[in-house]
Scaffold this motif. Structure first.
Motif, short mmCIF file in Angstrom:
data_model
loop_
_atom_site.label_atom_id
_atom_site.label_comp_id
_atom_site.label_asym_id
_atom_site.label_seq_id
_atom_site.Cartn_x
_atom_site.Cartn_y
_atom_site.Cartn_z
N LEU A 1 66.85 24.71 46.36
CA LEU A 1 65.62 24.87 45.78
C LEU A 1 65.51 23.75 46.09
CD1 LEU A 1 66.43 23.11 41.71
CD2 LEU A 1 65.91 25.44 41.93
N THR A 2 63.59 24.49 46.59
CA THR A 2 62.98 24.53 48.14
C THR A 2 61.81 23.35 47.12
OG1 THR A 2 62.50 26.03 48.91
CG2 THR A 2 64.43 25.29 49.48
N ARG A 3 61.11 23.11 48.43
CA ARG A 3 59.45 21.99 47.52
C ARG A 3 58.74 22.24 48.60
NH1 ARG A 3 57.16 18.02 45.39
NH2 ARG A 3 55.27 18.35 43.83
N GLN A 4 57.35 22.93 49.07
CA GLN A 4 56.93 23.47 50.01
C GLN A 4 57.87 23.32 51.19
OE1 GLN A 4 54.80 18.86 49.38
NE2 GLN A 4 53.16 19.83 48.04
N GLY A 5 58.81 23.96 51.53
CA GLY A 5 59.26 23.68 52.85
C GLY A 5 61.03 22.97 52.42
N GLY B 1 55.87 18.17 36.46
CA GLY B 1 54.64 18.49 37.74
C GLY B 1 55.58 19.48 38.85
N GLU B 2 56.91 18.58 39.41
CA GLU B 2 57.68 19.66 40.33
C GLU B 2 57.71 21.30 40.20
OE1 GLU B 2 59.79 16.93 42.87
OE2 GLU B 2 60.17 16.48 41.08
N PHE B 3 58.13 21.30 38.82
CA PHE B 3 59.09 23.01 38.53
C PHE B 3 58.18 24.06 38.91
CE2 PHE B 3 59.19 26.27 35.31
CZ PHE B 3 60.36 26.26 35.79
N ASP B 4 56.66 24.38 38.90
CA ASP B 4 55.77 25.02 39.08
C ASP B 4 55.81 25.22 41.23
OD1 ASP B 4 55.37 25.72 37.06
OD2 ASP B 4 53.00 25.07 37.07
N ASP B 5 56.13 24.57 41.62
CA ASP B 5 56.16 24.30 43.00
C ASP B 5 57.66 24.81 43.84
OD1 ASP B 5 53.58 23.46 43.32
OD2 ASP B 5 53.84 21.28 43.13
N ILE B 6 58.51 24.62 42.82
CA ILE B 6 59.80 25.35 43.02
C ILE B 6 59.69 26.16 43.62
CG2 ILE B 6 61.28 22.80 42.42
CD1 ILE B 6 62.27 24.96 40.45
N ARG B 7 60.48 26.38 44.65
CA ARG B 7 61.62 27.97 45.27
C ARG B 7 62.99 27.91 44.89
NH1 ARG B 7 59.38 30.87 50.80
NH2 ARG B 7 60.26 32.42 49.41
N VAL B 8 62.84 29.03 43.85
CA VAL B 8 65.16 28.69 43.86
C VAL B 8 65.42 30.21 44.10
CG1 VAL B 8 66.39 29.42 41.68
CG2 VAL B 8 63.68 28.49 41.08
N CYS C 1 70.80 21.57 46.61
CA CYS C 1 71.31 22.76 46.13
C CYS C 1 72.29 22.11 45.45
CB CYS C 1 71.70 22.85 47.24
SG CYS C 1 72.75 24.33 48.13
N ILE C 2 73.08 22.42 44.71
CA ILE C 2 74.56 22.46 44.45
C ILE C 2 75.77 24.30 43.84
CG2 ILE C 2 75.87 21.93 41.62
CD1 ILE C 2 74.73 19.50 43.52
N GLY C 3 76.22 24.06 44.25
CA GLY C 3 77.18 25.00 44.16
C GLY C 3 78.38 24.76 43.48
#
Length: 452
Positions: free
Chosen positions: A313-317, A356-363, A322-324
């Protein structure tokens, strides 16, 4: 009267009783390792030992043809000669081949066409006891039903000569090309896996310079790889094992692998569909944990296959989680969902994700290949074999362990820098090294949501 090439190795390589043979083939296909949605492979590479040894590996390729019955009308089958010397490629004198499951008509028009090529001969002797071709027929009969066969026993020939033959009979989707070959022979298990791993890598890279120590069918494989380059086919490895995995002695094994060759357009389409599905799956799982409406679960056979993944997951770059998992131990769909939730809420480096952060993250979802141990004696040797922008790397020393995905090369492009930070991530000094250090590598297929 039509001449028949009778079953010659039934009872040795596969059951000679038709009921038992049909049951055996059906069971092998049913137990074959799950495959993704079929995209009509143009060619297969399959092994040719007795069914007790290589049957499960061959079945993983033939299982891909389950929905193509009636569409594939001709099979061009090439295998190496084991008992008779042949200069070139040999067609049979017969007009039908028989197995306990019945007779298969040969493609006489195709055979007449190939007679015009100087490297093609006719030889009943080359086919009389050749198991590399015969053992494929019950699988093809069971999966395809009615089809015509164009069999070629391949002897001493160049890759270009084989490729010329394949080009002459290439045709459209109604023609399937099957290459019959085992991999290494009679090596100890550990060495065989190393040698076969290199052979698999060469085939995936379309390297048409295999030798007969790597594969008994190196000659027809090399010809196929040349043709695959010309026709822009993409190889997919389906299964790699050896006889010690099925029924043999680990001190003296034979290697087996199965591959499918698909067009690049079909592969790209399937890859895009898979990525879209996994990204939606990961985001939906996070949304559900936040109390948001979740998308309907996707049902696809490939999601039920064992798989190892990382969710980033990234937010604003900037990294936000990160888990795997490094090894496949549960269905891929479950693995992605669990890792998505862990990346969002349980990465110890970050506070749990908020609504509040959810919409800003990139998966981003990465699906890992099986890990390959690196046989290196020291750090210099390790740095020499690492492939920037390709390899994900696992570092292990006692209870210390860390990994970097291939994406990390973007920030650490030099192997020495990459490995130093990997050691630091494991909790060790950047200049640490010991004889007990173990390194392994893997590759990934990755997909990332578009920027908002």
């Amino acid at each position: 009267m039509l001449t028949i090439r009778p079953a010659a190795v039934a009872g040795m390589f596969y059951p000679d009783n038709p009921i038992e043979l049909k049951r055996t083939v059906t069971d092998l296909l049913a137990k074959a390792r799950p495959v993704e949605a079929v995209r009509a492979p143009k060619a297969l590479i399959v092994p040719h030992a007795g069914y007790i040894y290589s049957g499960p590996i061959a079945a993983s390729a033939y299982a891909r043809l389950g929905d193509l019955r009636g569409r594939i009308r001709r099979v061009v089958l090439l295998g190496p000669t084991h008992r008779v010397y042949v200069r070139g490629l040999a067609l049979p004198e017969a007009e039908r081949f028989a197995t306990p499951l019945g007779e298969v008509m040969l493609d006489r028009d195709g055979m007449r066409q190939l007679n015009e090529l100087p490297q093609v001969i006719r030889s009943a002797a080359a086919h009389q006891m050749e198991h590399s071709l015969e053992v494929q027929l019950p699988f093809l009969q069971q999966v395809l039903g009615d089809f015509q066969l164009l069999p070629l026993a391949v002897g001493e020939a160049t890759a270009n000569e084989v490729a010329e033959v394949l080009e002459a009979v290439w045709d459209g989707d109604e023609t399937l090309i099957v290459i019959s070959s085992d991999l290494s022979h009679f090596l100890p298990d550990a060495l065989a896996r190393k040698v076969d791993g290199g052979t698999v890598d060469a085939i995936l890279a379309l390297n048409s310079h295999l030798n007969h120590e790597q594969a008994c069918g190196a000659t027809p494989i090399n010809g196929l790889l040349l043709a695959a380059r010309k026709h822009r086919l993409h190889p997919v490895v389906l299964d790699v094992r050896n006889s010690s995995d099925t029924a043999g002695d680990p001190d003296r094994v034979v290697g087996y692998a199965a591959f499918a060759f698909e067009t690049e357009a079909e592969t790209a389409q399937l890859d895009a569909e898979k990525g879209s599905t996994l990204l939606k799956l990961a985001r939906s799982e996070i949304a559900a944990k936040l109390g948001e409406a979740a998308a309907k679960p996707v049902k696809a056979a490939w999601l039920q296959e064992p798989g190892a993944s990382f969710v980033t997951l990234t937010r604003q770059g900037e990294l936000r989680g990160c888990i795997g998992t490094l090894e496949a131990h549960r269905p891929l769909g479950v693995d992605v969902r669990e890792n998505a939730v862990a990346a969002a809420f349980r990465d110890p480096r970050f506070m749990p994700l908020t609504r509040g952060e959810f919409d800003d993250i990139r998966v981003e979802v990465s699906v890992l290949s099986p890990t390959e141990p690196l046989q290196v004696k020291d750090e210099s040797a390790a740095l020499a074999v690492l492939r920037p922008n390709v390899d994900g790397v696992v570092f292990e020393y006692g209870h210390y362990r860390s990994t970097f995905l291939p994406q990390v090369w973007e920030q650490l492009p030099k192997p020495a820098e990459f490995l130093a930070h990997l050691k630091r991530k494991a909790g060790l000094p950047v200049d640490f090294w010991a004889d007990q250090v173990r390194l392994s590598r893997y590759t990934v297929s990755k997909w990332k949501e578009a920027a908002a």
